[in-house]
Motif scaffolding. Structure first.
Motif, short mmCIF file in Angstrom:
data_model
loop_
_atom_site.label_atom_id
_atom_site.label_comp_id
_atom_site.label_asym_id
_atom_site.label_seq_id
_atom_site.Cartn_x
_atom_site.Cartn_y
_atom_site.Cartn_z
N PRO A 21 0.80 -1.22 0.00
CA PRO A 21 0.00 0.00 0.00
C PRO A 21 0.84 1.27 0.00
O PRO A 21 0.28 2.36 0.07
CB PRO A 21 -0.77 -0.13 1.32
CG PRO A 21 0.23 -0.77 2.23
CD PRO A 21 1.06 -1.70 1.36
N ARG A 22 2.16 1.16 -0.05
CA ARG A 22 3.02 2.32 0.17
C ARG A 22 3.03 3.27 -1.02
O ARG A 22 3.01 2.86 -2.18
CB ARG A 22 4.44 1.85 0.48
CG ARG A 22 4.56 1.11 1.81
CD ARG A 22 5.92 0.48 2.01
NE ARG A 22 6.16 -0.61 1.06
CZ ARG A 22 7.17 -1.47 1.15
NH1 ARG A 22 8.03 -1.35 2.15
NH2 ARG A 22 7.31 -2.42 0.25
N ALA A 24 4.85 6.51 -3.22
CA ALA A 24 6.19 6.65 -3.79
C ALA A 24 7.15 7.36 -2.84
O ALA A 24 8.35 7.06 -2.80
CB ALA A 24 6.12 7.41 -5.11
N SER A 25 6.63 8.29 -2.04
CA SER A 25 7.51 9.07 -1.16
C SER A 25 7.92 8.32 0.09
O SER A 25 8.84 8.75 0.80
CB SER A 25 6.82 10.39 -0.77
OG SER A 25 5.62 10.13 -0.07
N HIS A 26 7.26 7.21 0.39
CA HIS A 26 7.58 6.43 1.59
C HIS A 26 7.69 4.94 1.24
O HIS A 26 7.27 4.08 2.00
CB HIS A 26 6.51 6.63 2.67
CG HIS A 26 6.42 8.03 3.19
ND1 HIS A 26 5.83 9.05 2.49
CD2 HIS A 26 6.87 8.58 4.36
CE1 HIS A 26 5.90 10.17 3.19
NE2 HIS A 26 6.52 9.92 4.33
N ALA A 27 8.29 4.66 0.11
CA ALA A 27 8.34 3.28 -0.38
C ALA A 27 9.21 2.37 0.48
O ALA A 27 9.08 1.14 0.41
CB ALA A 27 8.84 3.27 -1.83
N ASP A 28 10.08 2.96 1.30
CA ASP A 28 11.00 2.15 2.12
C ASP A 28 10.48 1.89 3.53
O ASP A 28 11.16 1.22 4.32
CB ASP A 28 12.36 2.85 2.21
CG ASP A 28 13.05 2.95 0.85
OD1 ASP A 28 12.79 2.07 0.00
OD2 ASP A 28 13.82 3.90 0.65
N THR A 117 1.57 8.19 6.99
CA THR A 117 2.37 8.87 5.97
C THR A 117 2.73 7.96 4.80
O THR A 117 2.89 8.44 3.67
CB THR A 117 3.66 9.44 6.58
OG1 THR A 117 4.43 8.38 7.16
CG2 THR A 117 3.33 10.46 7.65
N ALA A 118 2.86 6.66 5.04
CA ALA A 118 3.27 5.76 3.97
C ALA A 118 2.11 5.26 3.13
O ALA A 118 2.29 4.89 1.97
CB ALA A 118 4.04 4.57 4.54
N THR A 119 0.90 5.24 3.70
CA THR A 119 -0.23 4.70 2.94
C THR A 119 -1.15 5.80 2.40
O THR A 119 -2.07 5.51 1.64
CB THR A 119 -1.06 3.73 3.80
OG1 THR A 119 -1.64 4.43 4.90
CG2 THR A 119 -0.19 2.59 4.32
N ALA A 120 -0.92 7.04 2.80
CA ALA A 120 -1.68 8.15 2.23
C ALA A 120 -1.21 8.41 0.81
O ALA A 120 -0.07 8.12 0.45
CB ALA A 120 -1.49 9.40 3.08
#
Length: 507
Positions: A21-22, A24-28, A117-120
């Protein structure tokens, strides 16, 4: 009764079923942290208000706006190298407003941060609206009076007297106009009037004291009588009171008041009992900020006034309070909204002609921690079903929707909706500051506006038959104040303090 909670939907299913669900800005960000954060969000974030879905805001809004504001509510005042904003130490807050110690570990707080922040989404898609530029039902009328900085906080049509009442915060005056918009008189009132009731011909109003977000108890309920220029304070110590109703709550034969003290971090809904000596005694109904609108009804026909209330701050919701006698109320949550929706108004109206009350609701307050255009801002219609449940039947997207008035403006047998926006997309669609939704039948609407709508920043709206011709008119109040999150070169100060949309009737 229906408790509407916007639940974790498809996004959460993806988190739980193994899909990535991540954004692009929090792919890690580790998936395990996201899953743990989802669980913790339900426990901590969902304990005070409806649990918001990460998809309601883009990642930057969660990371830089909302979560730093929520940290102190959980006892976390600093994280990493960042000091979180808070009102700790404010003399207007109770000493225990913030937890003395963090209620969760910093590791768990990071899990919640990761989840949101990672799934938004990295950006929010905002739909464009097709709005006709002409109003067939109304003509625009402007007052002759003007000032250099119009700041309306209240506008009202008094159909019985064929008068218009307007409060201008810039000149600190309550203005009275006739049905042709000629100024009849003015009354100096320092502060900011937000609501008025006329009792025995004398105005009684809520005075916020200060319009800016605050928990300071600077608000009052005041009254003036004919021949007097200095208002009399009936009671004080209110936190930004914005709504006032009068009724005999406890059936003792004396007039009482219901007041919504909107406040900021704290606030309350209370009724004030009229005492034999002419004073008023406060009785708390609900200790919750954001009491923005109140309607009086008699739900069970027992002769006691019941309340419908919109809370528009934090735990955003529409609640019903059944009067059980002796000034005691039983609370029912009717609809509940995510805390990022920015609830602004509601009405009780029979929208489908079945004889019961439905709900017309608006959300669009963007003076918050996530000032971005939002695709769910707009006008909603919830129809009442059997057993008192409500279901959403209609939605019209309107950036920054602030208030709606619902009447059969064209007298064709169904309910039309007039709505204003205080946080419009002034760069791309400035005329969406007002929209008229003409009911074409079966809750299908055609949207229209007027050219001059782009000139003002409309914050107040009322409807009523101003000139006595049998057709309801509209008045819009202009608050020419900066603060829109959308860049604009519009000078709202050049627009009038208010405009009247005069109903053409059958002409």
């Amino acid at each position: 009764m229906l408790v509407l909670v916007i639940a974790i939907g498809l996004l959460s299913q993806l988190v739980g079923c193994g899909s990535d669900p991540r954004n692009a800005s929090h792919a890690d960000v580790p998936l395990a942290s996201i899953r743990k954060g989802k669980e913790l969000a339900g426990k901590y974030c969902g304990s005070c208000h409806a649990l918001p879905d990460p998809s309601l805001l883009h990642a930057a809004a969660w990371e830089s706006g909302v979560l730093p504001q929520m940290g102190p509510r959980l006892g976390i005042f600093a994280y990493g190298e960042r000091q979180y904003p808070s009102a700790k130490g404010s003399p207007y807050l109770p000493a225990n407003f913030y937890p003395a110690q963090p209620v969760l570990s910093y590791v768990d707080w990071q899990h919640i941060i990761d989840y949101y922040t990672a799934t938004a989404p990295d950006s929010l898609p905002v739909p464009s609206q097709q709005v006709s530029p002409g109003l067939k039902q109304f003509t625009v009328q402007k007052p002759a009076v003007s000032n250099s900085n119009p700041l309306a906080t209240f506008t009202s049509i008094d159909a019985a007297q064929k008068q218009l009442h307007v409060y201008d915060m810039y000149t600190q005056q309550l203005l009275h106009f006739d049905d042709q918009l000629n100024l009849l008189d003015s009354l100096p009132v320092p502060g900011a009037i937000s609501d008025i009731q006329y009792l025995d011909g004398a105005p009684v109003w809520t005075n916020m004291g200060d319009i800016y977000p605050s928990d300071a108890a600077l608000g009052t309920v005041q009254q003036t009588r004919a021949g007097r220029t200095t208002p009399n304070t009936l009671f004080a110590g209110l936190q930004r009171p914005v709504v006032l109703k009068t009724a005999d709550i406890n059936k003792d034969g004396r007039r009482d008041f219901v007041v919504g003290s909107f406040g900021f971090l704290t606030g309350h809904l209370s009724w004030y009992e009229g005492m034999e000596n002419g004073s008023y005694q406060q009785h708390l109904i609900k200790a919750l900020p954001g009491a923005a609108q109140v309607y009086l009804t008699d739900e069970n026909r027992d002769g006691l006034p019941d309340l419908w209330v919109l809370f528009a701050q934090g735990d955003e919701s529409i609640r019903r309070y059944i009067n059980r006698g002796g000034g005691k109320f039983q609370e029912e949550i009717i609809l509940r909204f995510p805390p990022v929706w920015g609830s602004t108004s509601f009405e009780l109206v029979d929208m489908d002609g079945d004889g019961d009350q439905d709900i017309v609701y608006t959300c669009g307050d963007n003076a918050d921690y996530s000032p971005v255009l939002k695709p769910y801002h707009g006008v909603y219609v919830y129809l009442q079903e059997k057993q008192g449940a409500f279901r959403q039947q209609y939605f019209h997207h309107l950036n920054g929707a602030f208030k709606a008035r619902t009447l059969d403006f064209d007298k064709d047998g169904d309910q039309d909706i007039a709505a204003i926006s205080f946080f419009a997309d002034y760069q791309h669609q400035p005329s969406e500051g007002f929209v008229f939704l003409e009911n074409k039948g079966k809750l299908q609407y055609a949207a229209a506006t007027f050219k001059e709508a782009a000139a003002g920043r409309w914050i107040t709206l009322d409807a009523g038959d101003l000139d006595g011709d049998g057709w309801p008119d509209l008045v819009l109040g202009n608050m020419a104040k900066p603060g829109s999150m959308v860049p604009t070169d519009i000078d709202w100060k050049k627009a009038p303090l208010f405009v009247v949309l005069r109903n053409r009737g059958g002409r």
